[in-house]
Design a protein around this motif. Structure first.
Motif: not given
Length: 225
Positions: A86-105
């Motif tokens: 949602v933030l990316q769609q709004r053009g915000a500067e967003i960094v997402a994070s998680d520990i799960h190895p599949l969260a990124e893909p």
């Protein structure tokens, strides 16, 4: 073959439709090289990242209308990452994070599925400082206080990565660990407002609380800029 099955959801947030690839159910598990196990993710926990939970939808709704202009934002424990999308769609500067190895893909796939540039992602273990991540004006999370020790760990993440003037927004379904988290953030100079929240289209069914913490640069406990 990845060893797990998926399905696609259509979710409306802030007047926009988002398509999300999620795991088919909570029975999915695939950790052939033991990566998840080495990160401390048990087979019972493995599939939790790949679901869209009510708290995740509440956080996404909040981000659809939040004042994000000029703010650097971090989502902690993003999972499927609807709020980040949602933030990316709004053009915000967003960094997402998680520990799960599949969260990124999964996040990269869902970015493409919605014709968005890939959300910037960093793998994060709350126990380990990640100095290169820097500091943020807003830190957001949904349903991350589901174990007693998470309150202190998340507060440490905030302490390391929040600017002296900052906001923290947490959607919480009421697992009982938000009070110690609020105490930890109060010690860092944050004040909190709280409101019960329902999902769009379900106004009579509260799904949790939105905890909004704020700190100004005069607060006791704020870091030196």
């Amino acid at each position: 073959m990845p060893g797990y099955s998926t399905r696609t959801l259509l979710v409306h947030v802030g007047g926009h439709a988002f398509h999300l690839r999620v795991l088919s159910d909570l029975q999915q598990f695939s950790d052939p090289d033991g990566h998840g196990e080495r990160l401390g993710i048990s087979p019972a926990q493995w599939s939790l990242f790949g679901q869209l939970w009510p708290a995740g939808r509440l956080l996404a709704q909040a981000m659809a209308t939040a004042d994000v202009a000029g703010k650097r934002i971090l989502e902690v424990g993003c999972g499927i990452g609807l709020a980040s999308l949602v933030l990316q769609q709004r053009g915000a500067e967003i960094v997402a994070s998680d520990i799960h190895p599949l969260a990124e893909p999964f996040l990269a796939y869902n970015s493409a599925l919605n014709a968005l540039d890939s959300v910037h992602y960093r793998q994060m273990d709350w126990d380990l400082p990640l100095e290169t991540l820097g500091r943020f004006d807003m830190i957001i999370a949904s349903d991350v206080l589901y174990e007693r020790g998470h309150a202190a760990l998340l507060a440490e993440v905030v302490g390391r990565h929040a600017h002296s003037v900052a906001e923290v927004v947490v959607s919480d379904p009421g697992r009982g660990n938000s009070a110690p988290f609020s105490r930890h953030l109060a010690a860092q100079g944050f004040s909190v407002t709280e409101r019960r929240q329902a999902l769009d289209g379900e106004p009579d069914v509260p799904r949790g609380r939105l905890l909004h913490y704020r700190r100004d640069d005069h607060a006791v406990g704020a870091p030196t800029p």
